[in-house]
Design a protein around this motif. Structure first.
Motif, PDB file in Angstrom:
ATOM      1  N   ARG A  78       0.850  -1.189   0.000  1.00 13.24           N
ATOM      2  CA  ARG A  78       0.000   0.000   0.000  1.00 13.24           C
ATOM      3  C   ARG A  78       0.881   1.233   0.000  1.00 13.24           C
ATOM      4  NH1 ARG A  78      -5.063  -0.150   3.692  1.00 13.24           N
ATOM      5  NH2 ARG A  78      -5.183   1.955   2.880  1.00 13.24           N
ATOM      6  N   LEU A  79       0.460   2.236  -0.715  1.00 15.54           N
ATOM      7  CA  LEU A  79       1.217   3.474  -0.803  1.00 15.54           C
ATOM      8  C   LEU A  79       1.137   4.225   0.523  1.00 15.54           C
ATOM      9  CD1 LEU A  79       0.048   4.589  -4.330  1.00 15.54           C
ATOM     10  CD2 LEU A  79       2.127   3.384  -3.724  1.00 15.54           C
ATOM     11  N   ARG A  80       2.122   5.088   0.762  1.00 17.83           N
ATOM     12  CA  ARG A  80       2.237   5.781   2.038  1.00 17.83           C
ATOM     13  C   ARG A  80       2.162   7.282   1.799  1.00 17.83           C
ATOM     14  NH1 ARG A  80       7.289   6.934   4.961  1.00 17.83           N
ATOM     15  NH2 ARG A  80       8.336   5.958   3.223  1.00 17.83           N
ATOM     16  N   LEU A  81       1.265   7.962   2.509  1.00 21.94           N
ATOM     17  CA  LEU A  81       1.173   9.414   2.471  1.00 21.94           C
ATOM     18  C   LEU A  81       1.976   9.953   3.638  1.00 21.94           C
ATOM     19  CD1 LEU A  81       0.039  12.103   1.458  1.00 21.94           C
ATOM     20  CD2 LEU A  81      -2.004  11.678   2.821  1.00 21.94           C
ATOM     21  N   HIS A 129       6.005  25.899   6.738  1.00 24.18           N
ATOM     22  CA  HIS A 129       5.352  25.180   5.647  1.00 24.18           C
ATOM     23  C   HIS A 129       5.023  23.744   6.041  1.00 24.18           C
ATOM     24  CE1 HIS A 129       6.239  28.504   2.986  1.00 24.18           C
ATOM     25  NE2 HIS A 129       7.490  28.475   3.405  1.00 24.18           N
ATOM     26  N   ILE A 130       4.222  23.106   5.202  1.00 18.11           N
ATOM     27  CA  ILE A 130       3.891  21.700   5.384  1.00 18.11           C
ATOM     28  C   ILE A 130       4.052  21.002   4.037  1.00 18.11           C
ATOM     29  CG2 ILE A 130       1.401  21.966   5.034  1.00 18.11           C
ATOM     30  CD1 ILE A 130       1.214  19.881   7.459  1.00 18.11           C
ATOM     31  N   TYR A 131       4.589  19.808   4.058  1.00 21.69           N
ATOM     32  CA  TYR A 131       4.913  19.047   2.857  1.00 21.69           C
ATOM     33  C   TYR A 131       4.257  17.680   2.948  1.00 21.69           C
ATOM     34  CZ  TYR A 131       8.704  22.474   2.852  1.00 21.69           C
ATOM     35  OH  TYR A 131       9.418  23.648   2.887  1.00 21.69           O
ATOM     36  N   ALA A 132       3.764  17.164   1.827  1.00 16.44           N
ATOM     37  CA  ALA A 132       3.171  15.829   1.787  1.00 16.44           C
ATOM     38  C   ALA A 132       3.603  15.138   0.508  1.00 16.44           C
ATOM     39  CB  ALA A 132       1.645  15.917   1.839  1.00 16.44           C
ATOM     40  N   GLN A 133       3.841  13.838   0.605  1.00 14.80           N
ATOM     41  CA  GLN A 133       4.182  13.068  -0.582  1.00 14.80           C
ATOM     42  C   GLN A 133       3.631  11.653  -0.460  1.00 14.80           C
ATOM     43  OE1 GLN A 133       8.387  12.781  -1.183  1.00 14.80           O
ATOM     44  NE2 GLN A 133       8.831  12.502   0.973  1.00 14.80           N
ATOM     45  N   VAL A 134       3.220  11.109  -1.587  1.00 19.42           N
ATOM     46  CA  VAL A 134       2.740   9.728  -1.659  1.00 19.42           C
ATOM     47  C   VAL A 134       3.901   8.896  -2.185  1.00 19.42           C
ATOM     48  CG1 VAL A 134       1.078   8.164  -2.700  1.00 19.42           C
ATOM     49  CG2 VAL A 134       0.373  10.470  -2.050  1.00 19.42           C
ATOM     50  N   ILE A 135       4.301   7.896  -1.405  1.00 18.43           N
ATOM     51  CA  ILE A 135       5.502   7.115  -1.693  1.00 18.43           C
ATOM     52  C   ILE A 135       5.120   5.664  -1.948  1.00 18.43           C
ATOM     53  CG2 ILE A 135       7.723   6.349  -0.765  1.00 18.43           C
ATOM     54  CD1 ILE A 135       7.561   8.845   1.083  1.00 18.43           C
ATOM     55  N   ASP A 136       5.728   5.077  -2.970  1.00 17.68           N
ATOM     56  CA  ASP A 136       5.596   3.646  -3.234  1.00 17.68           C
ATOM     57  C   ASP A 136       6.671   2.942  -2.412  1.00 17.68           C
ATOM     58  OD1 ASP A 136       5.417   1.083  -4.169  1.00 17.68           O
ATOM     59  OD2 ASP A 136       5.722   1.585  -6.277  1.00 17.68           O
ATOM     60  N   ARG A 169       9.268   0.369  -4.386  1.00 17.82           N
ATOM     61  CA  ARG A 169      10.305   0.953  -5.235  1.00 17.82           C
ATOM     62  C   ARG A 169      11.021   2.122  -4.571  1.00 17.82           C
ATOM     63  NH1 ARG A 169       8.189   2.756 -10.649  1.00 17.82           N
ATOM     64  NH2 ARG A 169       6.699   3.828  -9.343  1.00 17.82           N
ATOM     65  N   GLY A 170      10.390   2.717  -3.561  1.00 19.71           N
ATOM     66  CA  GLY A 170      10.985   3.861  -2.896  1.00 19.71           C
ATOM     67  C   GLY A 170      10.880   5.139  -3.715  1.00 19.71           C
ATOM     68  N   HIS A 171       9.885   5.214  -4.599  1.00 21.07           N
ATOM     69  CA  HIS A 171       9.708   6.377  -5.455  1.00 21.07           C
ATOM     70  C   HIS A 171       8.518   7.212  -4.985  1.00 21.07           C
ATOM     71  CE1 HIS A 171      12.033   3.897  -8.374  1.00 21.07           C
ATOM     72  NE2 HIS A 171      12.583   5.074  -8.571  1.00 21.07           N
ATOM     73  N   THR A 172       8.617   8.508  -5.213  1.00 22.27           N
ATOM     74  CA  THR A 172       7.522   9.411  -4.904  1.00 22.27           C
ATOM     75  C   THR A 172       6.551   9.426  -6.078  1.00 22.27           C
ATOM     76  OG1 THR A 172       8.936  10.776  -3.507  1.00 22.27           O
ATOM     77  CG2 THR A 172       6.914  11.778  -4.335  1.00 22.27           C
ATOM     78  N   ILE A 173       5.293   9.153  -5.799  1.00 24.27           N
ATOM     79  CA  ILE A 173       4.247   9.131  -6.820  1.00 24.27           C
ATOM     80  C   ILE A 173       3.694  10.537  -7.033  1.00 24.27           C
ATOM     81  CG2 ILE A 173       2.005   8.153  -7.455  1.00 24.27           C
ATOM     82  CD1 ILE A 173       4.169   6.036  -7.222  1.00 24.27           C
ATOM     83  N   ALA A 174       3.410  11.233  -5.939  1.00 25.95           N
ATOM     84  CA  ALA A 174       2.844  12.581  -5.998  1.00 25.95           C
ATOM     85  C   ALA A 174       3.321  13.366  -4.787  1.00 25.95           C
ATOM     86  CB  ALA A 174       1.328  12.511  -6.004  1.00 25.95           C
ATOM     87  N   GLU A 175       3.419  14.686  -4.956  1.00 30.96           N
ATOM     88  CA  GLU A 175       3.828  15.520  -3.839  1.00 30.96           C
ATOM     89  C   GLU A 175       3.169  16.883  -3.957  1.00 30.96           C
ATOM     90  OE1 GLU A 175       5.941  18.406  -3.645  1.00 30.96           O
ATOM     91  OE2 GLU A 175       5.953  18.602  -5.796  1.00 30.96           O
ATOM     92  N   ALA A 176       3.048  17.549  -2.802  1.00 32.59           N
ATOM     93  CA  ALA A 176       2.536  18.914  -2.758  1.00 32.59           C
ATOM     94  C   ALA A 176       3.050  19.558  -1.480  1.00 32.59           C
ATOM     95  CB  ALA A 176       1.015  18.927  -2.777  1.00 32.59           C
ATOM     96  N   ASN A 177       3.241  20.857  -1.523  1.00 32.65           N
ATOM     97  CA  ASN A 177       3.653  21.574  -0.327  1.00 32.65           C
ATOM     98  C   ASN A 177       3.145  23.003  -0.372  1.00 32.65           C
ATOM     99  OD1 ASN A 177       5.866  23.362  -1.458  1.00 32.65           O
ATOM    100  ND2 ASN A 177       6.626  21.346  -2.052  1.00 32.65           N
ATOM    101  N   VAL A 233      -4.149   4.784   0.428  1.00 32.09           N
ATOM    102  CA  VAL A 233      -2.842   5.061   1.023  1.00 32.09           C
ATOM    103  C   VAL A 233      -2.902   4.760   2.515  1.00 32.09           C
ATOM    104  CG1 VAL A 233      -2.227   6.848  -0.652  1.00 32.09           C
ATOM    105  CG2 VAL A 233      -3.385   7.485   1.445  1.00 32.09           C
ATOM    106  N   VAL A 234      -1.736   4.705   3.111  1.00 28.46           N
ATOM    107  CA  VAL A 234      -1.591   4.622   4.555  1.00 28.46           C
ATOM    108  C   VAL A 234      -1.035   5.967   5.001  1.00 28.46           C
ATOM    109  CG1 VAL A 234      -0.380   3.486   6.436  1.00 28.46           C
ATOM    110  CG2 VAL A 234      -1.147   2.165   4.491  1.00 28.46           C
ATOM    111  N   PHE A 235      -1.640   6.564   6.024  1.00 31.93           N
ATOM    112  CA  PHE A 235      -1.225   7.895   6.478  1.00 31.93           C
ATOM    113  C   PHE A 235      -0.052   7.760   7.435  1.00 31.93           C
ATOM    114  CE2 PHE A 235      -1.791  11.796   9.061  1.00 31.93           C
ATOM    115  CZ  PHE A 235      -1.614  12.700   8.032  1.00 31.93           C
ATOM    116  N   ASP A 236       1.097   8.322   7.038  1.00 29.60           N
ATOM    117  CA  ASP A 236       2.312   8.289   7.856  1.00 29.60           C
ATOM    118  C   ASP A 236       2.532   9.682   8.422  1.00 29.60           C
ATOM    119  OD1 ASP A 236       4.771   7.974   9.019  1.00 29.60           O
ATOM    120  OD2 ASP A 236       5.854   7.644   7.147  1.00 29.60           O
TER     121      ASP A 236
END
Length: 115
Positions: free
Chosen positions: A26-29, A37-44, A47-55, A88-91
């Protein structure tokens, strides 16, 4: 070995709970909160790759920090859905589920992410 701080213990406790969803792919938010500021990213996790991000820094948001966090949550949800991620799973890391972190999670749910 030095004793762990409260924040470190909280972060490790959160990571322990996330171990099982990582095995099910499951992907991790993931959330990072700074003073401004606040930053968020969805991580696989596989693979250890970022799928989406926003800040809040790059979005150029106005308003108080809680409103900015909610807008970042909606933006990361929109980008994740465009990339094909729905669940996703909220981290929350070492941050308590309160204030800006909670606002980001609520904004992501409003945007269509499920966790």
């Amino acid at each position: 070995m030095r004793p762990a701080t409260t924040a470190e213990r909280r972060r490790l406790r959160t990571r322990r709970r996330l171990q099982r969803p990582v095995e099910t792919a499951r992907l991790r938010l993931s959330v990072f909160r700074s003073a401004k500021h606040i930053y968020a990213q969805v991580i696989d996790p596989k693979r250890g790759h970022t799928i989406a991000e926003a800040n809040s820094k790059s979005l150029g948001l106005t308003g108080n920090k809680t409103e900015q966090a909610a807008a970042v949550g909606r933006a990361v949800a929109e980008r994740a859905l465009a990339a094909g991620a729905k669940q996703v799973v909220f981290d929350r890391g070492s941050y308590r589920y309160h204030g800006r972190v909670k606002a980001l999670a609520d904004g992501a749910r409003e945007g269509g992410l499920e966790f």
